[in-house]
Structures are given as C-alpha cells and as structure tokens.
Scaffold this motif. Structure first.
Motif, short mmCIF file in Angstrom:
data_model
loop_
_atom_site.label_atom_id
_atom_site.label_comp_id
_atom_site.label_asym_id
_atom_site.label_seq_id
_atom_site.Cartn_x
_atom_site.Cartn_y
_atom_site.Cartn_z
N GLY A 6 0.81 -1.22 0.00
CA GLY A 6 0.00 0.00 0.00
C GLY A 6 0.84 1.26 0.00
N ASP A 7 2.10 1.17 0.39
CA ASP A 7 2.97 2.34 0.46
C ASP A 7 3.72 2.60 -0.83
OD1 ASP A 7 3.93 1.55 3.86
OD2 ASP A 7 2.24 2.70 3.11
N VAL A 8 3.56 1.76 -1.84
CA VAL A 8 4.27 1.92 -3.10
C VAL A 8 3.66 3.10 -3.86
CG1 VAL A 8 4.80 0.83 -5.31
CG2 VAL A 8 4.82 -0.52 -3.21
N VAL A 9 4.54 3.97 -4.33
CA VAL A 9 4.09 5.17 -5.05
C VAL A 9 4.68 5.13 -6.46
CG1 VAL A 9 4.20 7.69 -5.13
CG2 VAL A 9 3.99 6.52 -2.93
N ASN A 10 3.84 5.33 -7.44
CA ASN A 10 4.30 5.41 -8.82
C ASN A 10 4.88 6.81 -9.02
OD1 ASN A 10 4.47 5.80 -11.61
ND2 ASN A 10 2.84 4.31 -11.99
N LEU A 11 6.19 6.91 -9.21
CA LEU A 11 6.85 8.22 -9.30
C LEU A 11 6.39 9.00 -10.52
CD1 LEU A 11 10.48 7.29 -8.20
CD2 LEU A 11 8.65 8.36 -6.86
N HIS A 12 6.11 8.30 -11.61
CA HIS A 12 5.63 8.98 -12.81
C HIS A 12 4.30 9.69 -12.53
CE1 HIS A 12 5.23 9.85 -17.05
NE2 HIS A 12 4.05 9.26 -17.07
N ARG A 13 3.39 8.98 -11.88
CA ARG A 13 2.09 9.58 -11.53
C ARG A 13 2.26 10.73 -10.54
NH1 ARG A 13 -1.79 4.34 -10.65
NH2 ARG A 13 -1.86 3.72 -12.83
N ALA A 14 3.16 10.56 -9.59
CA ALA A 14 3.39 11.61 -8.59
C ALA A 14 3.94 12.87 -9.26
CB ALA A 14 4.35 11.11 -7.52
N ARG A 15 4.89 12.70 -10.20
CA ARG A 15 5.43 13.86 -10.92
C ARG A 15 4.35 14.55 -11.74
NH1 ARG A 15 9.46 10.53 -13.01
NH2 ARG A 15 10.99 10.22 -11.40
N LYS A 16 3.54 13.76 -12.43
CA LYS A 16 2.46 14.33 -13.25
C LYS A 16 1.47 15.08 -12.37
CE LYS A 16 1.58 12.03 -17.45
NZ LYS A 16 0.73 11.11 -18.19
N ALA A 17 1.12 14.50 -11.21
CA ALA A 17 0.18 15.15 -10.30
C ALA A 17 0.75 16.46 -9.79
CB ALA A 17 -0.16 14.22 -9.14
N ARG A 18 2.05 16.47 -9.46
CA ARG A 18 2.69 17.69 -8.97
C ARG A 18 2.71 18.76 -10.07
NH1 ARG A 18 8.11 16.51 -8.14
NH2 ARG A 18 7.40 14.86 -6.76
N ALA A 19 3.02 18.36 -11.31
CA ALA A 19 3.05 19.31 -12.43
C ALA A 19 1.64 19.86 -12.70
CB ALA A 19 3.60 18.63 -13.68
N ARG A 20 0.64 18.99 -12.62
CA ARG A 20 -0.73 19.42 -12.84
C ARG A 20 -1.17 20.42 -11.77
NH1 ARG A 20 -2.54 14.92 -14.59
NH2 ARG A 20 -2.61 13.91 -12.55
N GLN A 21 -0.77 20.16 -10.53
CA GLN A 21 -1.11 21.06 -9.44
C GLN A 21 -0.44 22.43 -9.64
OE1 GLN A 21 0.08 19.63 -5.61
NE2 GLN A 21 -1.36 20.95 -4.53
#
Length: 71
Positions: A6-21
């Motif tokens: 449950g603690d695994v984070v997809n870095l690609h999605r995290a970067r995209k979410a940060r850029a979108r924000q």
C-alpha cells in the motif's frame, strides 16, 4: 524491514500530479491578474464611447469625417 504494498508510489504519476497542481495554481493566478468577464469588457468599451462622444460635443470646431483628431 519490508514496506507494505500500500505504500508503493508510482513516481511517474506523482510527478504528473505535482506538475498538474503547479499548472492549476499558475492558471488560477493568471485568471486573477488578467481575467475579466464579458460584461466588464463591454462596460469598459461603452464607457470609452461615452467619453469620446462627450469630448466631441465640447469641440470648438466641427471636424470633417475624414479628418483625424489631433492629440
């Protein structure tokens, strides 16, 4: 120690979410700085026409239609 899945984070999605924000925040700031409603733009255009007519009404001489205003 092993992490739970449950603690695994997809870095690609995290970067995209940060850029979108960041893009959303920039767009919000631009709306505040530059945005005007259609009614506000129309009101300003109407005010400019009213001011021009007012000045023309106070002109000392009549102008020909093809003559450019001075100033």
């Amino acid at each position: 120690m092993r992490q739970a899945l449950g603690d695994v984070v997809n870095l690609h999605r995290a970067r995209k979410a940060r850029a979108r924000q960041a893009a959303d925040a920039a767009a919000s700031q631009n709306r505040i700085r530059f945005g005007r409603t259609k009614a506000e733009r129309q009101q300003q255009a109407d005010e400019l026409v009213r001011q021009e007519r007012h000045l023309e009404g106070h002109a000392l001489t009549e102008r020909d239609e093809h003559e450019k205003p001075r100033g």
